[in-house]
Design a protein around this motif. Sequence first.
Motif, PDB file in Angstrom:
ATOM      1  N   THR A 141      20.052 -10.726 -83.507  1.00  0.00           N
ATOM      2  CA  THR A 141      20.885 -10.785 -82.305  1.00  0.00           C
ATOM      3  C   THR A 141      22.102 -11.681 -82.522  1.00  0.00           C
ATOM      4  OG1 THR A 141      18.916 -10.457 -80.929  1.00  0.00           O
ATOM      5  CG2 THR A 141      20.896 -11.301 -79.846  1.00  0.00           C
ATOM      6  N   ILE A 142      21.886 -12.820 -83.170  1.00  0.00           N
ATOM      7  CA  ILE A 142      22.994 -13.747 -83.434  1.00  0.00           C
ATOM      8  C   ILE A 142      24.024 -13.096 -84.360  1.00  0.00           C
ATOM      9  CG2 ILE A 142      23.620 -15.936 -84.539  1.00  0.00           C
ATOM     10  CD1 ILE A 142      20.926 -17.033 -83.564  1.00  0.00           C
ATOM     11  N   ILE A 143      23.538 -12.434 -85.413  1.00  0.00           N
ATOM     12  CA  ILE A 143      24.462 -11.765 -86.337  1.00  0.00           C
ATOM     13  C   ILE A 143      25.224 -10.652 -85.630  1.00  0.00           C
ATOM     14  CG2 ILE A 143      24.613 -10.376 -88.441  1.00  0.00           C
ATOM     15  CD1 ILE A 143      22.178 -11.928 -89.483  1.00  0.00           C
ATOM     16  N   VAL A 179      20.434  -5.148 -87.596  1.00  0.00           N
ATOM     17  CA  VAL A 179      21.854  -5.334 -87.271  1.00  0.00           C
ATOM     18  C   VAL A 179      22.584  -4.004 -87.287  1.00  0.00           C
ATOM     19  CG1 VAL A 179      24.019  -6.366 -88.062  1.00  0.00           C
ATOM     20  CG2 VAL A 179      21.916  -7.730 -88.048  1.00  0.00           C
ATOM     21  N   TYR A 180      22.340  -3.202 -88.311  1.00  0.00           N
ATOM     22  CA  TYR A 180      23.021  -1.915 -88.422  1.00  0.00           C
ATOM     23  C   TYR A 180      22.682  -0.992 -87.254  1.00  0.00           C
ATOM     24  CZ  TYR A 180      24.189   2.750 -90.036  1.00  0.00           C
ATOM     25  OH  TYR A 180      24.680   4.027 -90.103  1.00  0.00           O
ATOM     26  N   ASN A 181      21.401  -0.927 -86.907  1.00  0.00           N
ATOM     27  CA  ASN A 181      20.966   0.005 -85.868  1.00  0.00           C
ATOM     28  C   ASN A 181      21.309  -0.455 -84.463  1.00  0.00           C
ATOM     29  OD1 ASN A 181      19.368   2.383 -87.023  1.00  0.00           O
ATOM     30  ND2 ASN A 181      18.471   0.671 -88.149  1.00  0.00           N
ATOM     31  N   PHE A 182      21.369  -1.773 -84.240  1.00  0.00           N
ATOM     32  CA  PHE A 182      21.540  -2.269 -82.883  1.00  0.00           C
ATOM     33  C   PHE A 182      22.922  -2.863 -82.612  1.00  0.00           C
ATOM     34  CE2 PHE A 182      16.801  -3.134 -83.534  1.00  0.00           C
ATOM     35  CZ  PHE A 182      16.454  -1.873 -83.068  1.00  0.00           C
ATOM     36  N   LEU A 183      23.783  -2.933 -83.625  1.00  0.00           N
ATOM     37  CA  LEU A 183      25.119  -3.494 -83.436  1.00  0.00           C
ATOM     38  C   LEU A 183      25.914  -2.792 -82.331  1.00  0.00           C
ATOM     39  CD1 LEU A 183      27.265  -5.538 -84.308  1.00  0.00           C
ATOM     40  CD2 LEU A 183      27.986  -3.907 -86.084  1.00  0.00           C
ATOM     41  N   PRO A 184      25.893  -1.455 -82.228  1.00  0.00           N
ATOM     42  CA  PRO A 184      26.638  -0.810 -81.136  1.00  0.00           C
ATOM     43  C   PRO A 184      26.207  -1.270 -79.752  1.00  0.00           C
ATOM     44  CG  PRO A 184      26.030   0.817 -82.791  1.00  0.00           C
ATOM     45  CD  PRO A 184      25.319  -0.451 -83.152  1.00  0.00           C
ATOM     46  N   PHE A 185      24.923  -1.657 -79.601  1.00  0.00           N
ATOM     47  CA  PHE A 185      24.445  -2.122 -78.309  1.00  0.00           C
ATOM     48  C   PHE A 185      25.025  -3.485 -77.940  1.00  0.00           C
ATOM     49  CE2 PHE A 185      20.516   0.404 -79.624  1.00  0.00           C
ATOM     50  CZ  PHE A 185      21.036   1.560 -79.066  1.00  0.00           C
ATOM     51  N   MET A 186      25.552  -4.198 -78.934  1.00  0.00           N
ATOM     52  CA  MET A 186      26.242  -5.457 -78.673  1.00  0.00           C
ATOM     53  C   MET A 186      27.726  -5.216 -78.436  1.00  0.00           C
ATOM     54  SD  MET A 186      25.971  -8.790 -78.404  1.00  0.00           S
ATOM     55  CE  MET A 186      24.450  -9.256 -79.241  1.00  0.00           C
ATOM     56  N   VAL A 187      28.305  -4.311 -79.215  1.00  0.00           N
ATOM     57  CA  VAL A 187      29.751  -4.095 -79.155  1.00  0.00           C
ATOM     58  C   VAL A 187      30.161  -3.462 -77.826  1.00  0.00           C
ATOM     59  CG1 VAL A 187      31.694  -2.842 -80.181  1.00  0.00           C
ATOM     60  CG2 VAL A 187      29.980  -3.915 -81.652  1.00  0.00           C
ATOM     61  N   LEU A 188      29.457  -2.428 -77.402  1.00  0.00           N
ATOM     62  CA  LEU A 188      29.893  -1.649 -76.248  1.00  0.00           C
ATOM     63  C   LEU A 188      29.893  -2.449 -74.935  1.00  0.00           C
ATOM     64  CD1 LEU A 188      28.284   1.812 -77.082  1.00  0.00           C
ATOM     65  CD2 LEU A 188      30.650   1.063 -77.398  1.00  0.00           C
ATOM     66  N   PRO A 189      28.850  -3.238 -74.606  1.00  0.00           N
ATOM     67  CA  PRO A 189      28.931  -4.025 -73.367  1.00  0.00           C
ATOM     68  C   PRO A 189      30.054  -5.065 -73.387  1.00  0.00           C
ATOM     69  CG  PRO A 189      26.659  -3.891 -74.126  1.00  0.00           C
ATOM     70  CD  PRO A 189      27.517  -3.377 -75.230  1.00  0.00           C
ATOM     71  N   ILE A 190      30.256  -5.695 -74.544  1.00  0.00           N
ATOM     72  CA  ILE A 190      31.328  -6.695 -74.635  1.00  0.00           C
ATOM     73  C   ILE A 190      32.689  -6.013 -74.531  1.00  0.00           C
ATOM     74  CG2 ILE A 190      32.390  -8.449 -76.106  1.00  0.00           C
ATOM     75  CD1 ILE A 190      29.645  -8.984 -77.295  1.00  0.00           C
ATOM     76  N   TYR A 191      32.837  -4.885 -75.202  1.00  0.00           N
ATOM     77  CA  TYR A 191      34.089  -4.125 -75.105  1.00  0.00           C
ATOM     78  C   TYR A 191      34.358  -3.709 -73.657  1.00  0.00           C
ATOM     79  CZ  TYR A 191      36.606   0.263 -74.719  1.00  0.00           C
ATOM     80  OH  TYR A 191      37.429   1.272 -74.286  1.00  0.00           O
ATOM     81  N   SER A 192      33.320  -3.268 -72.961  1.00  0.00           N
ATOM     82  CA  SER A 192      33.488  -2.862 -71.568  1.00  0.00           C
ATOM     83  C   SER A 192      33.972  -4.024 -70.708  1.00  0.00           C
ATOM     84  CB  SER A 192      32.162  -2.320 -71.030  1.00  0.00           C
ATOM     85  OG  SER A 192      32.285  -1.942 -69.675  1.00  0.00           O
ATOM     86  N   ALA A 193      33.385  -5.212 -70.922  1.00  0.00           N
ATOM     87  CA  ALA A 193      33.809  -6.381 -70.146  1.00  0.00           C
ATOM     88  C   ALA A 193      35.240  -6.786 -70.480  1.00  0.00           C
ATOM     89  CB  ALA A 193      32.843  -7.545 -70.405  1.00  0.00           C
TER      90      ALA A 193
END
Length: 279
Positions: free
Chosen positions: A71-73, A151-165
């Motif tokens: 999660t941190i990465i 990290v590879y599989n779950f990175l989009p789940f971090m990027v998209l909410p932050i991008y939306s905000a």
Amino acid sequence: MRGGAELKKGTRKLMSPYAVWALLFTVVPLAMVVYFAFTTAQGSFTFDNITEIGTYAKTYGVSIWLGLLATIICLLLGYPLAYIISKFKGMSQRTLVMLIMLPQWMNFLLRTYAWMTILEGNGLLNTLLGKIGLGPYEMINTRGAIILGMVYNFLPFMVLPIYSALSKMDHRITEAAQDLGANSFNVFRRITLPLSLPGIISGITMVFVPAVSSFVISQLLGGGKEMLIGDIIEMFFVGNVPDYNVGSALSLVLMILMVVCMTVMNHFDNSEETGGLTV
């Protein structure tokens, strides 16, 4: 008054299919997990399944630790990426978002198998390193490979909410701060970061929860050497000698841990929303 009552009645009718869906595929399965967690194979009430959890305390700890590292990465990689994407306009922005989501169109197992091909001893990465006189290195069947897969599989789940905000942020606020003499670092620290915090919290939750409960990644990229709690639960449900009762107890505790995590994250989210900005 009559019109309002009719509107509420119509709304309830529209909601009824979703309520039935939630009942059948959410409430009923959760009730079954709770039932099996507190009963024996014969159906009698017991706490033995819950006390059995202590045997797997170390496995819970390893799962939480690896999930936290992943999660941190993801946060360290995802926030700058989301920030960069939010700075683009129009078609360029939509194209970058599509590229982030593109790997998700492929099956989860296929993506993980691809990393096995890349990381194994005679795989693509070691072959390329061998061309320049390096390696081979043992990359597959390690904790590092497990974290990489997460990290590879779950990175989009971090990027998209932050991008939306970030994309919804009113940039006139940052322009006003700059006009008042704030430098780029202070603008980011006092405006951009606080306004993007809801996206950060959503991203952390969306990455941490599946990372902790993951089992396919640890089996394929970890070679089964590092048993995570998801592997133990799977073993109790689909192993040679299944034990639904202990498996349900482990699942119940994992769900409680996830609910606690989400509650804490939501608390910070609500605190930030009521805290305001300081420029």
